[in-house]
Enzyme design. Structure first.
Site, short mmCIF file in Angstrom:
data_model
loop_
_atom_site.label_atom_id
_atom_site.label_comp_id
_atom_site.label_asym_id
_atom_site.label_seq_id
_atom_site.Cartn_x
_atom_site.Cartn_y
_atom_site.Cartn_z
N PRO A 88 32.31 39.12 46.89
CA PRO A 88 34.44 38.14 46.04
C PRO A 88 34.41 38.46 44.91
O PRO A 88 35.78 38.23 44.85
CB PRO A 88 33.30 36.88 46.38
CG PRO A 88 32.38 37.05 46.10
CD PRO A 88 31.36 37.73 46.77
N GLU A 115 22.49 34.52 46.76
CA GLU A 115 23.41 33.99 46.29
C GLU A 115 23.60 35.50 45.44
O GLU A 115 25.41 35.64 44.55
CB GLU A 115 22.83 33.98 44.06
CG GLU A 115 22.51 32.89 44.58
CD GLU A 115 23.62 31.88 44.79
OE1 GLU A 115 24.78 31.66 43.96
OE2 GLU A 115 23.39 30.29 45.56
N ARG A 153 39.63 52.60 63.12
CA ARG A 153 41.52 52.71 63.76
C ARG A 153 41.92 53.29 63.05
O ARG A 153 43.07 53.54 64.32
CB ARG A 153 42.07 51.47 64.06
CG ARG A 153 42.12 49.95 62.99
CD ARG A 153 42.54 48.57 63.52
NE ARG A 153 44.18 48.69 64.05
CZ ARG A 153 44.44 48.85 64.92
NH1 ARG A 153 43.42 48.32 66.25
NH2 ARG A 153 45.36 48.88 65.75
N ASP A 168 51.70 49.30 63.57
CA ASP A 168 50.75 47.95 63.50
C ASP A 168 51.60 47.70 61.68
O ASP A 168 51.78 48.35 61.29
CB ASP A 168 49.11 48.50 62.95
CG ASP A 168 48.56 48.45 64.35
OD1 ASP A 168 49.21 48.29 65.39
OD2 ASP A 168 47.80 48.72 64.48
N1 SAH Z 1 26.81 34.29 44.52
C1 SAH Z 1 27.88 35.31 45.07
C2 SAH Z 1 28.57 34.89 46.69
C3 SAH Z 1 26.96 35.38 47.45
S1 SAH Z 1 27.79 35.37 49.10
C4 SAH Z 1 29.30 34.71 44.12
O1 SAH Z 1 29.79 33.76 44.16
O2 SAH Z 1 30.42 35.48 44.13
C5 SAH Z 1 26.23 36.60 50.18
C6 SAH Z 1 27.39 37.54 49.84
O3 SAH Z 1 27.86 37.26 50.44
C7 SAH Z 1 27.41 38.42 48.53
O4 SAH Z 1 26.60 39.68 47.93
C8 SAH Z 1 28.30 39.44 49.30
O5 SAH Z 1 27.72 41.00 49.91
C9 SAH Z 1 29.13 38.67 50.60
N2 SAH Z 1 30.12 37.87 50.35
C10 SAH Z 1 30.62 36.72 50.11
N3 SAH Z 1 31.47 36.24 49.99
C11 SAH Z 1 32.54 37.69 49.86
C12 SAH Z 1 34.21 38.14 50.27
N4 SAH Z 1 34.65 37.74 49.58
N5 SAH Z 1 34.07 39.54 51.02
C13 SAH Z 1 33.46 40.65 50.89
N6 SAH Z 1 31.74 39.76 50.60
C14 SAH Z 1 31.55 38.78 50.81
#
Ligand code: SAH
Length: 242
Positions: A88, A115, A153, A168
Site C-alpha cells: 500500500p 502484516e 494488454r 482506451d
Molecule cells: N500491514 C500492511 C498491510 C499488509 S496487507 C500495511 O498496513 O501497510 C498484506 C499484503 O497485501 C501486503 O504486503 C501487500 O503485498 C498486499 N497489499 C495490501 N494492500 C495493497 C495495495 N493497496 N496495493 C498493493 N498491494 C497491497
C-alpha cells in the site's frame, strides 16, 4: 515479457491467467508467467514462511530467509528482470506506470501476506514498489494479477485488430467515450443518431467531445496533464457556458 511471481498462494492465479487476453498472450508466447512458491524455499521441516513481529503486536511477518532464497533463485535465472513489491505504500499503478513497466524485459513480483514482509527484503532486493490504491488488500496476489493484466494488454501484438489499447481510457490522457451496441433502442433509450449516421468525421468528433465531457465531469484533474487541440478547447469552452 517474463513475469515471475513470488507467492505463498500460487493456486490463486489459475483462473485469471487461464482465460481471454492473458491466455492468448501466453499461447502466442508474447508473455511467459512463472509462479514460484516462497514456501519451497523455507529451510525448516515445517516450511515456515512467517513469524511473529519483533516488538510484539498483532499479526505475522513474512520471514526474510525463504523470500530471499526465492528472490535470489529467480533473479539468477532472469538477471535483467526488475524486482517489484506490491504494497500500500508503493507508487500508485496508473496507465503511465503500466506503460513504463511494459518496456521492461521482465519483472519479478513479490506478493506480500499477513502484516507484510521483513523490511530487510526491501532494503536488499526491491527496486520498485507498486500500490493499487489507498486501501489494504489481504495479500499481494490480486495486485500482481492486476499488474500483469494492465502491462500485458499494452504489449505489441497482444490485442487483436478488433481490440485497441489506443482508444482506451488514459491512453490519450482522457477517459473513454461511451459505447453502444445493438439494439438501437432499449427501454426508451436510443443510441445517439450520430453513431448510426455512418459519417466517420462526425463520429470522431462526437467521441472526442464525449471523452472530454466525461473527463471534465468525472476527472477534471486529468485535463491539466494533456495537450488540447483548438477544437478541444472550443468544445470545453462551450461546456462551460452550459
Ligand atoms: N500491514 C500492511 C498491510 C499488509 S496487507 C500495511 O498496513 O501497510 C498484506 C499484503 O497485501 C501486503 O504486503 C501487500 O503485498 C498486499 N497489499 C495490501 N494492500 C495493497 C495495495 N493497496 N496495493 C498493493 N498491494 C497491497
Amino acid at each position: 515479457m517474463k513475469f515471475d511471481i513470488l507467492t505463498l498462494f500460487p493456486a490463486m492465479f489459475s483462473g485469471p491467467f487461464d482465460e481471454s487476453i492473458i491466455r492468448r498472450a501466453k499461447d502466442k508466447q508474447l508473455i511467459d508467467i512463472s509462479l514460484h512458491n516462497i514456501r519451497n524455499f523455507a529451510t525448516d521441516k515445517h516450511q515456515t514462511a512467517d513469524d511473529a513481529p519483533y516488538g510484539g503486536g498483532a499479526g505475522m511477518v513474512m520471514k526474510v530467509e525463504p523470500l530471499a532464497g526465492c528472490i535470489e533463485s529467480v533473479k539468477s535465472q532472469h538477471p535483467s528482470s526488475k524486482i517489484i513489491i506490491t504494497s500500500p505504500r508503493g507508487r500508485r499503478l496508473t496507465h503511465a506506470v503500466a506503460s513504463e513497466l511494459a518496456s521492461l524485459p521482465g519483472m519479478i513480483i513479490i506478493c506480500g501476506r499477513y502484516e507484510g514482509i521483513d523490511e530487510r527484503i526491501r532494503e536488499l532486493y526491491v527496486e520498485d514498489d507498486i500500490s493499487l490504491g489507498d486501501f489494504v488488500l489481504s495479500g499481494g496476489e490480486i495486485a500482481a494479477m492486476t499488474i500483469v493484466d494492465a502491462v500485458t494488454r499494452l504489449l505489441p501484438g497482444v490485442l487483436g485488430s478488433g481490440e485497441s489499447a489506443e482508444t482506451d481510457s488514459f491512453c490519450d490522457g482522457l477517459l473513454e467515450y461511451p459505447h453502444y451496441t445493438r439494439p438501437t433502442e432499449f427501454k426508451g433509450l436510443k443510441v445517439p443518431d450520430v453513431l448510426i449516421s455512418g459519417n466517420h468525421e462526425n463520429i470522431r468528433k462526437w467521441r472526442r467531445r464525449e471523452s472530454l465531457r466525461t473527463t471534465r465531469i468525472l476527472r477534471p484533474d486529468l485535463l491539466d496533464g494533456i495537450e488540447l487541440t483548438r477544437e478541444d478547447r472550443k468544445f470545453l469552452a462551450e461546456l462551460d457556458l452550459v
